[in-house]
Design an enzyme around this catalytic site. Structure first.
Site, PDB file in Angstrom:
ATOM      1  N   ASN A  13     -16.208 -46.477 -67.850  1.00 51.03           N
ATOM      2  CA  ASN A  13     -17.095 -46.704 -68.990  1.00 51.03           C
ATOM      3  C   ASN A  13     -16.686 -45.882 -70.203  1.00 51.03           C
ATOM      4  O   ASN A  13     -17.155 -46.129 -71.314  1.00 51.03           O
ATOM      5  CB  ASN A  13     -18.548 -46.394 -68.611  1.00 51.03           C
ATOM      6  CG  ASN A  13     -18.719 -45.033 -67.981  1.00 51.03           C
ATOM      7  OD1 ASN A  13     -18.074 -44.758 -66.966  1.00 51.03           O
ATOM      8  ND2 ASN A  13     -19.536 -44.167 -68.547  1.00 51.03           N
ATOM      9  N   GLY A  15     -13.525 -42.648 -71.779  1.00 54.48           N
ATOM     10  CA  GLY A  15     -12.371 -41.778 -71.533  1.00 54.48           C
ATOM     11  C   GLY A  15     -11.143 -42.500 -71.003  1.00 54.48           C
ATOM     12  O   GLY A  15     -10.847 -43.641 -71.366  1.00 54.48           O
ATOM     13  N   LEU A  16     -10.437 -41.808 -70.129  1.00 53.45           N
ATOM     14  CA  LEU A  16      -9.172 -42.331 -69.611  1.00 53.45           C
ATOM     15  C   LEU A  16      -9.356 -43.595 -68.777  1.00 53.45           C
ATOM     16  O   LEU A  16      -8.500 -44.485 -68.795  1.00 53.45           O
ATOM     17  CB  LEU A  16      -8.485 -41.245 -68.773  1.00 53.45           C
ATOM     18  CG  LEU A  16      -7.797 -40.149 -69.589  1.00 53.45           C
ATOM     19  CD1 LEU A  16      -7.610 -38.881 -68.760  1.00 53.45           C
ATOM     20  CD2 LEU A  16      -6.451 -40.648 -70.103  1.00 53.45           C
ATOM     21  N   ARG A  36     -20.646 -45.725 -62.682  1.00 52.78           N
ATOM     22  CA  ARG A  36     -21.793 -45.433 -61.808  1.00 52.78           C
ATOM     23  C   ARG A  36     -23.108 -45.886 -62.443  1.00 52.78           C
ATOM     24  O   ARG A  36     -24.063 -46.176 -61.740  1.00 52.78           O
ATOM     25  CB  ARG A  36     -21.843 -43.950 -61.442  1.00 52.78           C
ATOM     26  CG  ARG A  36     -21.983 -43.010 -62.604  1.00 52.78           C
ATOM     27  CD  ARG A  36     -22.065 -41.572 -62.118  1.00 52.78           C
ATOM     28  NE  ARG A  36     -21.863 -40.636 -63.208  1.00 52.78           N
ATOM     29  CZ  ARG A  36     -22.051 -39.332 -63.105  1.00 52.78           C
ATOM     30  NH1 ARG A  36     -22.424 -38.810 -61.958  1.00 52.78           N
ATOM     31  NH2 ARG A  36     -21.827 -38.546 -64.147  1.00 52.78           N
ATOM     32  N   VAL A  61     -18.772 -43.469 -56.937  1.00 51.50           N
ATOM     33  CA  VAL A  61     -17.803 -43.117 -55.886  1.00 51.50           C
ATOM     34  C   VAL A  61     -18.325 -42.024 -54.946  1.00 51.50           C
ATOM     35  O   VAL A  61     -17.695 -41.714 -53.945  1.00 51.50           O
ATOM     36  CB  VAL A  61     -16.430 -42.704 -56.470  1.00 51.50           C
ATOM     37  CG1 VAL A  61     -15.837 -43.818 -57.313  1.00 51.50           C
ATOM     38  CG2 VAL A  61     -16.504 -41.404 -57.256  1.00 51.50           C
ATOM     39  N   TYR A 156     -13.100 -27.647 -59.683  1.00 48.50           N
ATOM     40  CA  TYR A 156     -12.254 -28.752 -60.164  1.00 48.50           C
ATOM     41  C   TYR A 156     -10.831 -28.630 -59.605  1.00 48.50           C
ATOM     42  O   TYR A 156     -10.275 -29.589 -59.079  1.00 48.50           O
ATOM     43  CB  TYR A 156     -12.242 -28.704 -61.688  1.00 48.50           C
ATOM     44  CG  TYR A 156     -11.487 -29.826 -62.347  1.00 48.50           C
ATOM     45  CD1 TYR A 156     -12.057 -31.089 -62.481  1.00 48.50           C
ATOM     46  CD2 TYR A 156     -10.204 -29.626 -62.857  1.00 48.50           C
ATOM     47  CE1 TYR A 156     -11.367 -32.119 -63.102  1.00 48.50           C
ATOM     48  CE2 TYR A 156      -9.508 -30.647 -63.473  1.00 48.50           C
ATOM     49  CZ  TYR A 156     -10.094 -31.896 -63.598  1.00 48.50           C
ATOM     50  OH  TYR A 156      -9.408 -32.913 -64.214  1.00 48.50           O
TER      51      TYR A 156
HETATM   52  P1  NAP Z   1     -14.594 -38.163 -68.888  1.00 48.97           P
HETATM   53  O1  NAP Z   1     -14.497 -38.752 -70.251  1.00 48.97           O
HETATM   54  O2  NAP Z   1     -15.536 -37.048 -68.618  1.00 48.97           O
HETATM   55  O3  NAP Z   1     -14.878 -39.377 -67.881  1.00 48.97           O
HETATM   56  C1  NAP Z   1     -15.178 -39.148 -66.538  1.00 48.97           C
HETATM   57  C2  NAP Z   1     -15.609 -40.465 -65.937  1.00 48.97           C
HETATM   58  O4  NAP Z   1     -15.880 -40.263 -64.534  1.00 48.97           O
HETATM   59  C3  NAP Z   1     -16.905 -41.018 -66.572  1.00 48.97           C
HETATM   60  O5  NAP Z   1     -16.791 -42.418 -66.687  1.00 48.97           O
HETATM   61  C4  NAP Z   1     -17.946 -40.648 -65.547  1.00 48.97           C
HETATM   62  O6  NAP Z   1     -19.087 -41.472 -65.553  1.00 48.97           O
HETATM   63  C5  NAP Z   1     -17.139 -40.871 -64.278  1.00 48.97           C
HETATM   64  N1  NAP Z   1     -17.798 -40.360 -63.078  1.00 48.97           N
HETATM   65  C6  NAP Z   1     -18.257 -39.125 -62.816  1.00 48.97           C
HETATM   66  N2  NAP Z   1     -18.854 -39.099 -61.607  1.00 48.97           N
HETATM   67  C7  NAP Z   1     -18.759 -40.355 -61.098  1.00 48.97           C
HETATM   68  C8  NAP Z   1     -19.183 -40.980 -59.903  1.00 48.97           C
HETATM   69  N3  NAP Z   1     -19.859 -40.307 -58.948  1.00 48.97           N
HETATM   70  N4  NAP Z   1     -18.891 -42.295 -59.704  1.00 48.97           N
HETATM   71  C9  NAP Z   1     -18.237 -43.001 -60.647  1.00 48.97           C
HETATM   72  N5  NAP Z   1     -17.832 -42.472 -61.815  1.00 48.97           N
HETATM   73  C10 NAP Z   1     -18.096 -41.159 -62.033  1.00 48.97           C
HETATM   74  O7  NAP Z   1     -13.193 -37.602 -68.402  1.00 48.97           O
HETATM   75  P2  NAP Z   1     -11.684 -38.137 -68.524  1.00 48.97           P
HETATM   76  O8  NAP Z   1     -10.942 -37.090 -69.240  1.00 48.97           O
HETATM   77  O9  NAP Z   1     -11.633 -39.544 -68.967  1.00 48.97           O
HETATM   78  O10 NAP Z   1     -11.265 -38.019 -66.998  1.00 48.97           O
HETATM   79  C11 NAP Z   1     -10.748 -39.107 -66.231  1.00 48.97           C
HETATM   80  C12 NAP Z   1      -9.912 -38.525 -65.096  1.00 48.97           C
HETATM   81  O11 NAP Z   1      -8.794 -37.809 -65.649  1.00 48.97           O
HETATM   82  C13 NAP Z   1     -10.672 -37.519 -64.233  1.00 48.97           C
HETATM   83  O12 NAP Z   1     -10.318 -37.688 -62.879  1.00 48.97           O
HETATM   84  C14 NAP Z   1     -10.160 -36.184 -64.753  1.00 48.97           C
HETATM   85  O13 NAP Z   1     -10.276 -35.177 -63.776  1.00 48.97           O
HETATM   86  C15 NAP Z   1      -8.719 -36.530 -65.075  1.00 48.97           C
HETATM   87  N6  NAP Z   1      -8.041 -35.612 -66.006  1.00 48.97           N
HETATM   88  C16 NAP Z   1      -8.470 -35.486 -67.289  1.00 48.97           C
HETATM   89  C17 NAP Z   1      -7.774 -34.624 -68.151  1.00 48.97           C
HETATM   90  C18 NAP Z   1      -8.194 -34.446 -69.589  1.00 48.97           C
HETATM   91  O14 NAP Z   1      -7.618 -33.568 -70.253  1.00 48.97           O
HETATM   92  N7  NAP Z   1      -9.112 -35.253 -70.111  1.00 48.97           N
HETATM   93  C19 NAP Z   1      -6.665 -33.906 -67.694  1.00 48.97           C
HETATM   94  C20 NAP Z   1      -6.273 -34.049 -66.383  1.00 48.97           C
HETATM   95  C21 NAP Z   1      -6.959 -34.925 -65.553  1.00 48.97           C
HETATM   96  P3  NAP Z   1     -20.422 -41.109 -66.431  1.00 48.97           P
HETATM   97  O15 NAP Z   1     -20.173 -41.597 -67.826  1.00 48.97           O
HETATM   98  O16 NAP Z   1     -21.499 -41.860 -65.714  1.00 48.97           O
HETATM   99  O17 NAP Z   1     -20.605 -39.609 -66.363  1.00 48.97           O
END
Ligand code: NAP
Length: 233
Positions: A13, A15-16, A36, A61, A156
């Site tokens: 929904n 971010g990445l 979710r 998840v 994390y």
């Molecule tokens: P983000 O914008 O915070 O997005 C996180 C996403 O995960 C949101 O859609 C959130 O949903 C969802 N989520 C959380 N709990 C969940 C659950 N129980 N079931 C289904 N969805 C759930 O973060 P992002 O940066 O896009 O992160 C995406 C991935 O990249 C993550 O695995 C993160 O650890 C990884 N990552 C990010 C970075 C970075 O710098 N951004 C770097 C390394 C790795 P809600 O909107 O409902 O909260």
């Protein structure tokens, strides 16, 4: 006969995850955009307005029932799955250390970031086996690397280190199949989690994820990559 290529992305929904769904749809995939909450519904609709083939399905998840229902949805609607992106992630816990950690945060990080990809991959395996070449991408982080991690973010970092081990173990267990599974670090990216000081755009981070989703037959499995390059465990 041409078979439609199907991809499922978790936490899509925003971010990445959202941008990964976008890029997969631009490559011609039918994308099951999951979130979710119902927030993903509007996002999927906006992509459909761009003439992209994106459908919404609710998926938490951390919830076994929700995972089972998503697997049933894929089976009944499509009968196979080509790409699974385990992207959903939570709790970049800069506010605590191992000594003062709130263990409910630690447990939720493990439930979402590690056990979620494990449970979902297991549940969707019958569908991935029906693909000509299934691909699983576990979206990880250098914070889960023993070599490159930094002080802090204990929940994390542990959850991502464990996710990396899941990648290694599952790749070994899938070695006699045509399914490839890899961990990908998208790099420090400008999202709600990464913050606005991050050097990378969501387009760059998602492209790193797409590389592993689009690996050709005979490509690597059980590895850890960023931008198609091996990164250290
Ligand atoms: P983000 O914008 O915070 O997005 C996180 C996403 O995960 C949101 O859609 C959130 O949903 C969802 N989520 C959380 N709990 C969940 C659950 N129980 N079931 C289904 N969805 C759930 O973060 P992002 O940066 O896009 O992160 C995406 C991935 O990249 C993550 O695995 C993160 O650890 C990884 N990552 C990010 C970075 C970075 O710098 N951004 C770097 C390394 C790795 P809600 O909107 O409902 O909260």
């Amino acid at each position: 006969m041409l078979t439609q290529q199907i991809a499922l992305v978790t936490g899509a929904n925003r971010g990445l995850g959202k941008e990964t769904a976008h890029q997969l749809a631009q490559k011609g995939f039918t994308v099951i955009l999951t979130s979710r909450s119902e927030a993903g519904k509007e996002v999927a609709e906006a992509f459909r307005n761009l003439r992209l083939d994106v459908v919404f399905h609710q998926l938490d998840v951390a919830d076994g029932q929700s995972i089972a229902e998503a697997a049933d949805f894929v089976a009944s609607e499509y009968g196979h799955l080509d790409v699974l992106i385990n992207n959903a992630g939570i709790h970049y816990d800069t506010f605590q250390n191992t000594l003062d950690a709130d263990m409910s945060i630690v447990e939720e990080a493990l439930r979402v970031n590690t056990l979620g990809p494990w449970r979902l991959s297991k549940a969707l395996l019958p569908m991935l086996r029906k693909s000509a070449g299934g691909r699983i991408v576990n979206v990880s982080s250098s914070s889960g690397s023993f070599k490159d991690s930094w002080p802090g973010t204990p929940a994390y970092s542990m959850s991502k280190a464990a996710l990396n081990m899941l990648t290694v173990k599952m790749a070994a267990d899938l070695k006699d199949t045509n399914i490839l599974i890899n961990s990908v670090g998208p790099g420090w990216t400008r999202t709600a989690m990464g913050g606005d000081k991050a050097p990378r755009s969501v387009e760059e981070g998602a492209a790193s994820i797409l590389w592993a989703a689009l690996l050709p037959e005979g490509g690597p499995s059980g590895g850890f990559f960023r931008d198609g390059e091996v990164v250290s465990w």
